[in-house]
Design a protein around this motif. Structure first.
Motif, PDB file in Angstrom:
ATOM      1  N   ARG A 185      41.746  33.836  51.646  1.00 38.32           N
ATOM      2  CA  ARG A 185      41.175  34.102  50.322  1.00 38.32           C
ATOM      3  C   ARG A 185      39.769  34.641  50.571  1.00 38.32           C
ATOM      4  O   ARG A 185      38.975  34.016  51.293  1.00 38.32           O
ATOM      5  CB  ARG A 185      41.096  32.834  49.471  1.00 38.32           C
ATOM      6  CG  ARG A 185      40.345  33.045  48.132  1.00 38.32           C
ATOM      7  CD  ARG A 185      40.155  31.729  47.387  1.00 38.32           C
ATOM      8  NE  ARG A 185      39.223  31.887  46.278  1.00 38.32           N
ATOM      9  CZ  ARG A 185      39.551  32.133  45.014  1.00 38.32           C
ATOM     10  NH1 ARG A 185      40.821  32.259  44.680  1.00 38.32           N
ATOM     11  NH2 ARG A 185      38.624  32.251  44.088  1.00 38.32           N
ATOM     12  N   THR A 203      47.490  37.933  45.663  1.00 37.51           N
ATOM     13  CA  THR A 203      47.042  37.513  44.340  1.00 37.51           C
ATOM     14  C   THR A 203      45.672  38.110  44.070  1.00 37.51           C
ATOM     15  O   THR A 203      44.782  38.046  44.930  1.00 37.51           O
ATOM     16  CB  THR A 203      46.969  35.981  44.238  1.00 37.51           C
ATOM     17  OG1 THR A 203      48.276  35.428  44.433  1.00 37.51           O
ATOM     18  CG2 THR A 203      46.451  35.548  42.873  1.00 37.51           C
ATOM     19  N   GLU A 212      42.403  37.901  41.503  1.00 39.39           N
ATOM     20  CA  GLU A 212      41.801  36.936  40.584  1.00 39.39           C
ATOM     21  C   GLU A 212      40.441  37.432  40.134  1.00 39.39           C
ATOM     22  O   GLU A 212      39.646  37.923  40.934  1.00 39.39           O
ATOM     23  CB  GLU A 212      41.647  35.578  41.269  1.00 39.39           C
ATOM     24  CG  GLU A 212      40.942  34.521  40.432  1.00 39.39           C
ATOM     25  CD  GLU A 212      40.669  33.252  41.228  1.00 39.39           C
ATOM     26  OE1 GLU A 212      41.644  32.564  41.575  1.00 39.39           O
ATOM     27  OE2 GLU A 212      39.486  32.964  41.522  1.00 39.39           O
ATOM     28  N   SER A 257      37.189  36.072  37.414  1.00 40.92           N
ATOM     29  CA  SER A 257      36.700  35.007  36.539  1.00 40.92           C
ATOM     30  C   SER A 257      35.370  35.412  35.941  1.00 40.92           C
ATOM     31  O   SER A 257      34.539  36.033  36.607  1.00 40.92           O
ATOM     32  CB  SER A 257      36.514  33.700  37.328  1.00 40.92           C
ATOM     33  OG  SER A 257      37.717  33.235  37.874  1.00 40.92           O
ATOM     34  N   THR A 278      39.681  32.777  33.628  1.00 38.89           N
ATOM     35  CA  THR A 278      40.132  33.180  34.957  1.00 38.89           C
ATOM     36  C   THR A 278      41.478  33.866  34.803  1.00 38.89           C
ATOM     37  O   THR A 278      42.418  33.295  34.246  1.00 38.89           O
ATOM     38  CB  THR A 278      40.256  31.973  35.896  1.00 38.89           C
ATOM     39  OG1 THR A 278      38.965  31.409  36.107  1.00 38.89           O
ATOM     40  CG2 THR A 278      40.846  32.391  37.243  1.00 38.89           C
ATOM     41  N   ARG A 333      44.605  35.735  36.766  1.00 39.50           N
ATOM     42  CA  ARG A 333      45.249  35.839  38.075  1.00 39.50           C
ATOM     43  C   ARG A 333      46.586  36.544  37.933  1.00 39.50           C
ATOM     44  O   ARG A 333      47.347  36.274  36.989  1.00 39.50           O
ATOM     45  CB  ARG A 333      45.499  34.446  38.692  1.00 39.50           C
ATOM     46  CG  ARG A 333      44.256  33.763  39.230  1.00 39.50           C
ATOM     47  CD  ARG A 333      44.558  32.317  39.639  1.00 39.50           C
ATOM     48  NE  ARG A 333      45.573  32.214  40.676  1.00 39.50           N
ATOM     49  CZ  ARG A 333      45.323  32.207  41.991  1.00 39.50           C
ATOM     50  NH1 ARG A 333      44.077  32.325  42.429  1.00 39.50           N
ATOM     51  NH2 ARG A 333      46.312  32.073  42.858  1.00 39.50           N
ATOM     52  N   HIS A 357      49.922  37.925  40.613  1.00 45.86           N
ATOM     53  CA  HIS A 357      50.483  37.890  41.972  1.00 45.86           C
ATOM     54  C   HIS A 357      51.603  38.919  42.078  1.00 45.86           C
ATOM     55  O   HIS A 357      52.357  39.142  41.131  1.00 45.86           O
ATOM     56  CB  HIS A 357      51.041  36.503  42.285  1.00 45.86           C
ATOM     57  CG  HIS A 357      51.695  36.408  43.636  1.00 45.86           C
ATOM     58  ND1 HIS A 357      51.004  36.106  44.782  1.00 45.86           N
ATOM     59  CD2 HIS A 357      52.994  36.583  44.009  1.00 45.86           C
ATOM     60  CE1 HIS A 357      51.833  36.096  45.815  1.00 45.86           C
ATOM     61  NE2 HIS A 357      53.049  36.389  45.370  1.00 45.86           N
TER      62      HIS A 357
END
Length: 468
Positions: A173, A369, A371, A373, A383, A385, A387
């Motif tokens: 990540r 993924t 993301e 925020s 947030t 997200r 995938h």
């Protein structure tokens, strides 16, 4: 992350070997910092971070003339600044255009153990031996005392980006916090503010010369090339498929992106039917009715390319939002008046730096993924997200495989790139046995587009907490 190794990447059919172990020693600057201490993320363990508490020592580093060609430290493949593709589709004209300028560069490692690298480039259009502008990366203190990194790009004919010094691990990540952005878009309902238009200063002759998707343009001089000031933008967090990203002419990057989170701020007529998602209601509204501060969250398709009369040097995209999913090669659906592009949400730059936005990409065992925020328009703090599996419903993410074992060659194809003087053929766009390391970019990777400044903070890299 302290281990050094070599990565062999096959990019668009061309093998590019990067001696990663040599970069920190060869780069300018000092690798400093303390052990990571940032926040934990569910299921992830922090291994590296940068908060810009110490200056990155980029702006004082010396400029280096890019020698171009296969021996250049910044050489990538046939779609590089002076690549074989442009020579084929443009003939001798492209070489003559390129000979009218030089490119100067910096490559500076910074952060704890030099885990990050700044890539800075600027064009020397009059060939006087100096770059025409002074782009850079420096530390800045905000009014609340917070230290941030300032990406400064005062002229469009330059580029600044931050990347990892070594390719990313198999599963990770990576995230960045945005504290300020001034790379175009509207403010208070207009593109004209601070004496600029769409973030650009108003000098004439700001064109995409000499790099276009069609190659060199016959019969046109520098100022006759298409104007760029209606198109500005910034890469918040994007993953490329080779180890050493750096600013180049803008067409090449469109063949090298695995997943994308960027801002593209343009009121060009070709976006008149594009839509933007309202994450609160799940409804799509006309992009031209928004603020032109949208975030694009895109998955480049490995099975579909833009087949136009002049080129196919770009993938089509698959987009997932709270308003539904769309492939950009098709209309959104029956009865929907929007088509083409779908933006995921709009940020509110006026709230920065008191507020902040965090952009993150995760790569796990199944896929990627995206993301984001922050306080988005219409919905407020949220947030978002999405995938996409490496291969989902038969639709692959472009060059997702970091090793040959992850891919069986099923999406390989031949691509013909057409230009005014000829064609260039990529015989194997994604062959069996290929491998493509993941490397993120933050900033502007273009040498003939984008202008402005941004404040970035808290760049962090995580790996799975369970060691997977």
């Amino acid at each position: 992350m302290g281990r050094c190794w070599k990565i062999t990447a096959v990019v668009a059919g061309t093998a590019a070997v990067a001696a990663v172990a040599a970069w920190p020693a060869a780069a300018t600057g000092t690798a400093t910092g303390t052990a990571p201490s940032g926040p934990a993320r569910n299921g992830w363990r922090l291994v590296d971070e940068e908060g810009f508490d110490r200056p990155p020592r980029v702006d004082g580093a010396p400029w280096r003339l890019d020698p171009q060609g296969p021996r250049s430290p910044w050489n990538v493949d046939a779609f590089d600044d002076d690549g074989e593709a442009w020579k084929k589709i443009s003939g001798p004209l492209f070489a003559r255009r390129l000979a009218t300028l030089n490119v100067f560069r910096k490559r500076v490692a910074f952060g704890r153990n030099g885990w990050l690298t700044a890539e800075v480039a600027a064009v020397d259009k009059d060939r006087d031996g100096r770059p025409d502008s002074r782009p850079g990366l420096s530390a800045k203190t905000l009014p609340d005392g917070r230290k941030v990194g300032r990406i400064s790009e005062p002229s469009w004919d330059a580029g600044v980006l931050i990347r990892p010094t070594r390719p990313l691990p198999r599963h990770y990540r990576v995230e960045m916090t945005l504290r300020g952005i001034d790379f175009g878009g509207k403010r208070n309902g207009t593109f004209d503010y601070k004496g600029r238009h769409n973030g650009y200063t108003k000098e004439p002759c700001k064109t995409r010369y000499p790099w276009t998707f069609q190659g060199a343009l016959p019969g046109r001089k520098r100022c006759d090339y298409p104007d760029v000031t209606r198109e500005n933008g910034f890469y918040y967090m994007t993953i490329l498929d080779y180890a050493t990203p750096a600013p180049h002419g803008n067409p090449g990057i469109h063949f090298r992106r695995k997943v994308i989170m960027d801002g593209y701020y343009s009121d060009d007529a070709r976006w008149k039917n594009a839509g933007t998602c309202d994450p609160r209601t799940g409804r799509i509204y006309r992009t031209f009715d928004g603020t032109f501060n949208g975030v694009n969250a895109l998955f480049p398709r490995g099975d579909l390319f833009r087949e136009t009369a002049n080129n196919n040097i770009s993938n089509e995209y698959y987009i997932k939002t709270r308003c539904g999913n769309v492939s950009m090669d098709k209309p959104y659906g029956p009865g929907n008046r929007f088509e083409g592009h779908l933006t995921s949400a709009e940020i509110r730059p006026e709230l920065l730096p008191e507020a902040a936005y965090r952009f993150a990409v995760e790569r796990d065992r199944t896929g990627y993924t995206l993301e984001m925020s922050g306080p988005f328009r219409n919905i407020g703090q949220a947030t978002l997200r999405v995938h996409h599996d490496f291969i989902e419903n038969g639709r692959p993410i472009w060059h997702y495989n970091q090793t040959p074992e992850e891919y069986d060659g099923r999406f390989d194809r031949r691509l013909v790139h057409k230009g005014p003087a000829g064609t260039y053929t990529t015989e194997h766009a994604w062959p069996k046995g290929s491998a493509y390391p993941d490397s993120f970019i933050i900033g502007d990777p273009h040498l003939n587009y984008y202008e402005g400044e941004a404040y970035v903070d808290d760049i962090r890299l995580y790996v799975p907490a369970d060691g997977g």
